[in-house]
Design a protein around this motif. Structure first.
Motif, PDB file in Angstrom:
ATOM      1  N   SER A  16       0.811  -1.216   0.000  1.00 53.65           N
ATOM      2  CA  SER A  16       0.000   0.000   0.000  1.00 53.65           C
ATOM      3  C   SER A  16       0.850   1.273   0.000  1.00 53.65           C
ATOM      4  O   SER A  16       0.343   2.333  -0.341  1.00 53.65           O
ATOM      5  CB  SER A  16      -0.956   0.005   1.195  1.00 53.65           C
ATOM      6  N   GLN A  17       2.136   1.173   0.360  1.00 50.65           N
ATOM      7  CA  GLN A  17       2.989   2.358   0.320  1.00 50.65           C
ATOM      8  C   GLN A  17       2.947   3.008  -1.057  1.00 50.65           C
ATOM      9  O   GLN A  17       3.061   4.226  -1.181  1.00 50.65           O
ATOM     10  CB  GLN A  17       4.455   2.012   0.628  1.00 50.65           C
ATOM     11  N   PRO A  44      -8.941  11.793   0.882  1.00 51.17           N
ATOM     12  CA  PRO A  44      -9.468  13.112   1.242  1.00 51.17           C
ATOM     13  C   PRO A  44      -9.321  14.191   0.165  1.00 51.17           C
ATOM     14  O   PRO A  44     -10.082  15.156   0.188  1.00 51.17           O
ATOM     15  CB  PRO A  44      -8.643  13.502   2.470  1.00 51.17           C
ATOM     16  N   THR A 101       0.173   5.138   0.458  1.00 54.05           N
ATOM     17  CA  THR A 101       0.167   6.381  -0.305  1.00 54.05           C
ATOM     18  C   THR A 101      -1.250   6.947  -0.287  1.00 54.05           C
ATOM     19  O   THR A 101      -2.171   6.314   0.209  1.00 54.05           O
ATOM     20  CB  THR A 101       0.642   6.116  -1.740  1.00 54.05           C
ATOM     21  N   ASP A 102      -1.422   8.150  -0.833  1.00 52.22           N
ATOM     22  CA  ASP A 102      -2.718   8.850  -0.806  1.00 52.22           C
ATOM     23  C   ASP A 102      -3.203   9.107   0.622  1.00 52.22           C
ATOM     24  O   ASP A 102      -4.400   9.218   0.844  1.00 52.22           O
ATOM     25  CB  ASP A 102      -3.817   8.058  -1.542  1.00 52.22           C
ATOM     26  N   ALA A 103      -2.287   9.182   1.579  1.00 52.08           N
ATOM     27  CA  ALA A 103      -2.716   9.483   2.947  1.00 52.08           C
ATOM     28  C   ALA A 103      -2.674  10.988   3.127  1.00 52.08           C
ATOM     29  O   ALA A 103      -1.610  11.583   3.196  1.00 52.08           O
ATOM     30  CB  ALA A 103      -1.803   8.794   3.962  1.00 52.08           C
ATOM     31  N   GLN A 104      -3.858  11.593   3.148  1.00 54.57           N
ATOM     32  CA  GLN A 104      -3.946  13.040   3.280  1.00 54.57           C
ATOM     33  C   GLN A 104      -4.910  13.379   4.401  1.00 54.57           C
ATOM     34  O   GLN A 104      -5.762  12.573   4.742  1.00 54.57           O
ATOM     35  CB  GLN A 104      -4.463  13.668   1.987  1.00 54.57           C
TER      36      GLN A 104
END
Lengths: 268, 545
Positions: free
Chosen positions: A155-156, A236, B304-307
């Motif tokens: 998932s990184q 988001p 990824t895509d962690a916002q």
């Protein structure tokens, strides 16, 4: 014995000894040497031959005449049939144009031709072979365990549920939506493009199958969408954009509508 | 046939409503209260309803939040998930995450309520934001409303932090990454960073305290303060009366609009249901924060895509833009500028807009009360400053989503980051200059319209062959709107020498104030509006022009 010893000084004796020694060495080699050198499987050798022909036309420009690589493409010695099946089968090879990485596109070769190319490349050196269907059948894996493995290893770059993500300088980890389980398996095995490879010593065959089962559960066209439209699954950023455009947009439209409904006396 | 006409003939008891009102009046003084407030007028304009979007979303958030609290378990103890979501069955997770999944999949209406709660939160902060922009660009923060501006600003800041704590509660992988991000920022604070971190987390990250603590802050502390501030905000609106746009009959002393009862109440009540309806429609069709797809948080995992949610996108962007510089001081102490500078710029960016009314008040020295909202073009420097601030915010937001833009528009993430790094310094000045010129252009156009009228689109050919366009004079009420605004004079420090020829002491601060004031109201900062004489000369004279 006398006869033999009498002729040991015969002018042809040395030749006879040499012949015998060669025959013995050859015979020993023939019985003890590794099997694949025999090239006795006629269908296999035919596939290799066909593959070589396809290779010379479509691949040799970049990867070199014998797959040894060039300044334009890496060596293919030892990449194995699985790598060929993945790269050519997903249309990434032959490369359309130089760029940050090879893009997925409609495949150029038929599956039969791909198999021939794979056979040829596999003949250049030992490498991973195309997996059996039982190895990547999603039904055989545990999606929960696969999810844990996916979040630990994948998932990184590929995002929580494999929607894809950006890498440096225009490269990307592609979206895994509806990708054929066989290609997912091969990608893990061979590590195409910028992806690290996960050989069976790192992720066992069962681990790979679990990951495939997880992706099959969350990121295919038939996966359930519990909360409604997913906005691409990018998190988001997409949600914020939607809240501003659709949410605030609709509410401002409502406000304008209410504001325009005024009680003030109209001109008659 | 109205009941009021029938009243004198009525025999027997009064209607139930009237009796109830009588009862209430005898106990809480309802009639006096109603008499004082029922006819309170509220000016009519769509942009005055933007704050209500925020108010109503706040109410919706509280209502849905109460429902969620009934089922949420703010605990970090480990449990094995045994609910109905198959891809997580048997996975170890915190009780908080398990209960959030329980709400999502096993509580009736749980997912819908959770999505309404989250969508309403995004729209709440967005509503505050556009309401703030409306107030800013129309100068509605001027005396006597500076304190109410501060209340609103505080509400924005508290809303951001309430959002942050709420985002962290489900303890999914994304929210955990957010908490980790916050922890890193705290650790980057020099000297006290590690102490602060230990204080907030009650030990090493993640510990077992952060979710219960955030829970209390999210459902009790911050909403409590916000509720108080909202009430104070509304009381001050009633006390000051609402601002209005210039029109004939409206002035600093006269507010014109429909009365609170029945017209405005009906509109406001209707608007509440519209807001609730729009948010519910979105929540019912579009998913938000799909926690089930994110998995439980564990510190060894990341995606990824962690916002953060949009209102903290600018803080994320500041960190993504900042090069990862660090100094190791003698003694082994590390100064992590990659986080420290964003941690400093983050509050600055907010405070700049928060204290702006006081800055403008100081520059203009304006002590008058203002109840008529200005048109943005009539204060070009303020408008330009607001736009520059917005553009800075936009650049940081862009940087905060660099990976999502990169992957969706086939761009290089490095190129976006460099664009934002340079744009952070270059874009706001450019926007400032363009906006200011634009406002001046609009002022010129207003002047032109007042003096020469509206272009009618009719082309007339004169007997000698010349073509002219016929201009129609504007109606008087339109003229009033275009010329009724004040045009201030710049502040002057006065003569350099006093009456005796001795050099006066003028502080550098005063000189700066005069300079800035010239920037606001000087020769190049506003177009003189047409005077009565100019108007009369042009309109009474030789016809068309």
């Amino acid at each position: 014995m006398k006869k033999l010893s009498a002729r040991r000084r015969h002018p042809l004796a040395a030749f006879v000894v040499l012949l015998l020694a060669l025959a013995a060495t050859g015979g020993l080699y023939a019985t003890l040497a590794p099997g694949e050198a025999k090239a006795d499987n006629s269908a296999q050798s035919l596939a290799i031959e066909e593959g070589k022909r396809l290779y010379d036309v479509g691949c040799a420009t970049c990867h070199g005449n014998g797959g040894q690589g060039s300044s334009d493409g890496p060596s293919l010695v030892g990449v194995g049939a699985a790598a060929v099946d993945f790269q050519v089968g997903t249309g990434r090879m032959p490369l359309q144009q130089p760029g940050p990485q090879a893009e997925e596109k409609p495949e150029v070769y038929s599956q039969e031709e791909i198999d021939q190319l794979a056979a040829y490349i596999a003949s250049l050196g030992p490498g991973a072979s195309v997996p059996e269907e039982s190895l990547y059948d999603p039904a055989g894996g545990d999606p929960a365990q696969g999810g844990e493995l996916f979040r630990t290893n994948c998932s990184q770059c590929h995002n929580f549920s494999g929607q894809g993500g950006a890498l440096t300088h225009g490269k990307e980890a592609p979206n895994l939506h509806d990708v054929d389980p066989r290609y997912i398996y091969e990608a893990m095995l061979t590590g195409p493009q910028n992806m690290p490879s996960f050989p069976n010593t790192v992720l066992t065959e069962e681990d790979k199958q679990d990951i495939i089962a997880y992706l099959n559960e969350v990121n295919t066209s038939s996966s359930a969408h519990q909360g409604g439209l997913s906005l691409g699954g990018y998190g988001p950023v997409g949600e914020g954009l939607f809240a501003w455009v659709a949410g605030i947009g609709a509410l401002v439209a409502c406000a304008v509508w209410i504001g325009a409904r005024s009680t003030k006396a109209r001109k008659s | 046939m109205s009941t009021a006409n029938d009243a004198p003939q009525r025999r027997g008891k009064a209607p139930a409503g009237e009796r109830l009102a009588d009862w209430a009046d005898g106990r809480v003084g309802l009639y006096a209260l109603a008499k004082a407030n029922m006819r309170k007028v509220f000016p009519d304009h769509w942009s005055f309803l933007l704050g209500e979007i925020a108010l109503y979303s706040f109410i919706i958030i509280i209502l849905t939040g109460v429902y969620l609290t009934l089922f949420f378990e703010p605990s970090m103890s480990e449990v094995e998930y045994a609910g109905s979501y198959k891809p997580l069955q048997g996975v170890m997770m915190s009780e908080a995450y398990a209960s959030a999944l329980h709400i999502t999949f096993d509580v009736r209406g749980g997912l819908l309520v959770r999505q309404i709660h989250h969508w309403a939160a995004l729209i709440f902060v967005a509503g505050i934001f556009i309401h703030m922009l409306r107030v800013f660009f129309t100068g509605a923060f001027r005396k006597p409303r500076e304190v109410n501006w501060l209340f609103g600003f505080l509400l924005l800041v508290l809303a951001i932090f309430t959002g942050l704590t709420g985002y962290s509660l489900p303890d999914d992988l994304m929210s955990g990454i957010g908490v980790r991000f916050m922890e890193g920022a705290i650790l980057a604070v020099p000297v006290v960073g590690t102490y602060l971190q230990m204080f907030i987390f009650g030990g090493e990250f993640p510990g077992h305290d952060i979710i219960p603590r955030f829970f209390v802050v999210h459902i009790l502390l911050l909403p409590g303060i916000m509720l108080g501030l909202v009430v104070a905000h509304l009381i001050l609106i009633v006390y000051h009366k609402h601002t209005q746009y210039a029109a004939p009959g409206r002035s600093n002393n006269v507010v014109v609009g429909p009365p609170l009862l029945p017209v405005y109440m009906a509109k406001a009540g209707g608007f509440f249901f519209l807001v609730f309806g729009v948010i519910t429609a979105i929540a019912a069709t579009v998913t938000i924060n799909p926690i089930w797809a994110l998995g439980p948080y564990r510190p060894d995992k990341v995606s990824t895509d962690a916002q953060p949610d949009w209102y903290l996108g600018f803080s994320e962007g500041l960190v993504r833009m900042m090069p990862g510089w660090e100094w190791v001081l003698p003694g082994g102490y590390t100064l992590n500028f990659g986080l420290l500078i964003p941690v400093i710029v983050f509050p600055l960016l907010l405070v700049v807009i928060g204290v702006y009314p006081f800055f403008e008040g100081w520059v203009t020295g304006d002590k008058r009360e203002h109840h008529v909202a200005e048109r943005p073009r009539n204060n070009p420097t303020r408008t330009a400053f607001g736009m520059a601030w917005l553009s800075e915010f936009a650049v940081t937001m862009l940087a905060g989503g660099n990976d999502v833009w990169a992957v969706n528009f086939n761009l290089s993430i490095n190129a976006i980051t460099w664009f934002c790094r340079i744009g952070f310094f270059v874009v706001p000045p450019i926007v400032f200059i363009i906006t200011r010129r634009w406002c001046l252009g609009l002022q010129r156009r207003d002047r032109e319209k007042v003096l020469h009228g509206r272009e009618s689109g009719i082309i007339k050919r004169l007997p000698h062959g010349e073509f002219i366009e016929v201009h129609e004079p504007l109606p008087p009420e339109k003229l009033y709107q275009l010329v009724s605004h004040d045009q201030s004079e710049p502040y002057e420090v006065g003569p350099e020498v006093d009456e005796n020829g001795v050099r006066r002491r003028i502080s550098p601060l005063e000189r700066a104030r005069a300079r800035i004031s010239r920037g606001y109201f000087g020769e190049n900062a506003q177009i003189p509006k047409p005077t009565r004489e100019e108007y009369q000369e042009l309109t009474s004279g030789h016809g068309h022009h």
